[in-house]
Every structure is written in structure tokens, then in C-alpha cells.
Write an enzyme that holds these catalytic residues in place. Sequence first.
Site, mmCIF file in Angstrom:
data_model
loop_
_atom_site.group_PDB
_atom_site.id
_atom_site.type_symbol
_atom_site.label_atom_id
_atom_site.label_comp_id
_atom_site.label_asym_id
_atom_site.label_seq_id
_atom_site.Cartn_x
_atom_site.Cartn_y
_atom_site.Cartn_z
ATOM 1 N N CYS A 288 0.830 -1.203 0.000
ATOM 2 C CA CYS A 288 0.000 0.000 0.000
ATOM 3 C C CYS A 288 0.873 1.265 0.000
ATOM 4 O O CYS A 288 1.749 1.421 -0.835
ATOM 5 C CB CYS A 288 -0.954 -0.052 1.192
ATOM 6 S SG CYS A 288 -2.297 1.150 1.127
ATOM 7 N N ASP A 383 -9.640 -5.854 -4.639
ATOM 8 C CA ASP A 383 -9.058 -4.733 -3.899
ATOM 9 C C ASP A 383 -10.026 -3.560 -3.951
ATOM 10 O O ASP A 383 -10.242 -2.971 -5.014
ATOM 11 C CB ASP A 383 -7.716 -4.351 -4.518
ATOM 12 C CG ASP A 383 -6.903 -3.415 -3.645
ATOM 13 O OD1 ASP A 383 -7.517 -2.675 -2.843
ATOM 14 O OD2 ASP A 383 -5.667 -3.408 -3.765
ATOM 15 N N HIS A 417 -7.337 -6.372 -0.347
ATOM 16 C CA HIS A 417 -6.171 -5.501 -0.241
ATOM 17 C C HIS A 417 -5.274 -5.850 0.944
ATOM 18 O O HIS A 417 -4.049 -5.836 0.846
ATOM 19 C CB HIS A 417 -6.650 -4.045 -0.101
ATOM 20 C CG HIS A 417 -5.537 -3.047 -0.043
ATOM 21 N ND1 HIS A 417 -4.951 -2.532 -1.176
ATOM 22 C CD2 HIS A 417 -4.906 -2.455 1.004
ATOM 23 C CE1 HIS A 417 -4.004 -1.664 -0.835
ATOM 24 N NE2 HIS A 417 -3.959 -1.612 0.497
#
Length: 478
Positions: A288, A383, A417
Site C-alpha cells: 500500500c 481490492d 487488499h
Amino acid sequence: MHSGILKAKSKQVVTRSKKIFAYFERVLNLKHIWAVTQVCHKSARSRVLRETKLTTRLILFEKMSSQIRLKLLPSVKCMFDEPIQVKVAGLRPRQVVSMRAKSTDDKGVVFSSSATYRADSNGEVDLKRDPSLGGSYVGVEPMGLLCSMRPHTMHKKYQKTNCINPQVVKFSVHEEEGRLLAEMTNERLLMRDGVTRVPVNEGNIRGVLFTPPGKGPFPAVLELPTSISEARPSLLANKGFVVLSKAVYDKKGDNFTEMHLDHFEEAMNFLKEQPKVGSKGVGIMSRCKGANIGLSLAAFVPGVEAIVCINACNANVVTPLYYKKRQILSSLLYDESKFITTESGAVIVKDALEDPLAEKNKGSLIPIERAKTHFLFAAVEDDLSWDSKAYMDEMVVRLKHHGKENFETVFYPGAGHMLEPPYAPHCPSSFHAGVGKPVLWGGELKAHIAAEIHLWKKIQDFFKTHLSCDATQTKAKL
């Protein structure tokens, strides 16, 4: 006084009833007790029935409960990233029970799960073999009770901010009505014997250093979590890596308006100077926003040998990035008008991030083609934070366009995610520092569990392949 006499007589009745019950059980077998009482003298039978009526069920239940065994195999203690086999024996054939798991994280948030199982003809349940009929998950999922645990407070991620203490999980078996039949505690360790954990507060570095036992030399990995988390770095140290974990966002939030790559370069240099480190460069573990920093280090700072990017964006997001007192990357922003608010209060932000390929946003693209490193890109299908698959594809196209073949990719359909080390509770939603509110992360449980197991092995193999160690260099440091 009357009360004392009554209590004494009551105790005598219970004692006599148990003796009578034990006699019949021993001589004629428990299941024939009522047949025996029918042929007793009328007055004797009446006394037996009267005195055992209140105690028979209790004794039967205690006898049955003592025979029920909950097993955690191969041991009640294991490493955090290792599976266990959960089994129950001693149930009635085809008995339906509720299996439960409960744990409290390092922030005091309680997580729990439950699933319904039916015993086989031998009165046994094996989570490795038997399907859950309902509850937190359905179907055969050996580690489902662990991975499906949800917080009792909404939108919380399971936090492991200090890996010295193990993850403690209480497993239990209950009747359909909820009565407890058996329970056992599983301790899931994050540090093997001999691994050291040293907090680092030096210069601009705020983090934790993990070092494996032994003389080394060991390869070095800089881990870049978005916020403080010690699960992945401690588990990597167990595998033979010296790991420095430095969170992207500091506790005070001083770097929310601008971020300096120099601070992370300082962490890299600190890591390389550790006496047990034998690799010439470092590996980077990122996901991320952490991947923004990792990719930028690979592009602008020499010495990054290998980098793992999990669900990375190809552009610098939210916070402008500076290096040597000048801005090197602008920030890609979210359009809040495109946030989708769900009934839970969390938002879906996947389609709200601006297009990194738009002309106005070209200054936020990270020039990874400049990097002399090996890349492992991992992306998922579900995601809900951003389109990690599209960003991965764009970076691969760009590397190929520049004649690069220094990359590997893995893609996980159905996963979300928030990929963590194996068997951590799946996090479908939590607070997003860049958005300022809870967001949905996505992920179907079964696919997400499988992705985490596969990726964890892939990460270890990738670093072992691309992080070279120089024993002579380590001796020189010593």
C-alpha cells in the site's frame, strides 16, 4: 438450625444417589439403569427414583463432558504462521456443535468467530476434513476459526504491536444451546528462541530491529508498514533475515503533510551497518502506501537489491515526497465526491483515486524504470482500496518498454487488499490514514486465506534468491 439439618440431609441424599447410580452402572451398564429400577421392590424403586431424579442428568452430563476432548495438533504452542489441526472427540454420533475462537489484540480489541459442525458416526469433528455448516464461514477451512475472527468493535484491524507476547487464542466447543463442552488455549508465537527485538530511536529512525540467532551473515530487509505492526518483521527474522521495521506514518502524524525519503534512506544505512548483516544491499518489504516509499527508494537511492510490493500503486499517493530538500514526487489525490458510503459507515474508495496516467498527474508517477533492483509485484482481484491489478500491469508494461526483465508478478483472484502473514484474522475494513475514515478493503475469506499462504512462501523464496550475503563483509564489521 433447620436450614443446617436440611443441608446435611440433602448432602446425604446426593451421596446415596451417586452410590446407587454407580452400583447399577458397574453391575449392569448405565444404559440399563431404568430397566433395573422397574424390577426392584416397589418401595425401593420409589426411593431410588425420588433420590436420583435431580442428580442423574447432572452425573450423565458430567460423565459425557469429561469424555469430550478438544485437540490442537501437533501442539497447543506453535508459530504464528504455522497451521494447527483442530479436532474434537467423544461427542455423540452426528451431534451438532458450535466451534468457537476468541482472542484479544495488543490494543485490547476482542475478536471472535464461530462455526457449526456435525460430528461423524464416531462422534468426532476434524476441521481439516469436515465442512462448517454455517457461522463465520462455510465449507472445509482448516484454519477458518482463526482467519474469520471479527472485532467486537467495528472497523478494527487485529493489531500486533509487540511481538514479545504471543497471540493467545481460546478455542471452545459448545452444545447447540450454548453450553460449554470443552476448551483449550493456543499460543501462537511470533519470535523463535534466540531472535532479538531491539527498539530503535536514533536520528530520524523510529522502529524495531529484529535479528536472528547465530553468527550470520544474514540478508537485511527494511519493512515498511503503513502503521506500527510487528507480525511480519518478527516472522521474517525467524526465517533468517535481519529486519528493521519502520512505519511510514509516525505516531505524531508529523509526516502527513509532507514525507521525506531521506529518513528512509537513513534507515537503510542503519540496517546495512548492523554487524550480522552480510548483504551488500537491502531488501524492502512493502504494501500500500509503504510501497510508495519502497519503490521510490529503489528508484532514487542506490542499494536496494530486491523489493516486494503488495497491492502497490504506481504513483505517489496523498502525501508529496521530498528528497534532499526538494520535492521529487507530487501526490495523487482522492476525489471524495466518488466515495461510496456503506451501511456500516465504511466507505469504498476504489474509484475515487485520480488517474495516475492523466497529464496533470504525471509528476506523481514513480520512475521505477530507473531502479537497479529485482521486483516482486503481488496484486489481488477484490481490492476495494484501489485497482492494484491495473497499477501492477502498468508498471510491468513500463519496465518492459525500457527493456527490463527484473520482475516477477503474482495475482490472486478473490483476495482483498489487506494481505497479512498466514492465519492472521482477515481484515475486511479498518481506518485509512490517507482517507481519514474507515474503508472497505475487500476479499472473500477462502480466497484471501489461500493467497496469504502462497504469498508468504513466495516472499521468502524471492528474498533468499535475490539478497546475496558476503561473509567477509560481515567479518570486517565485527
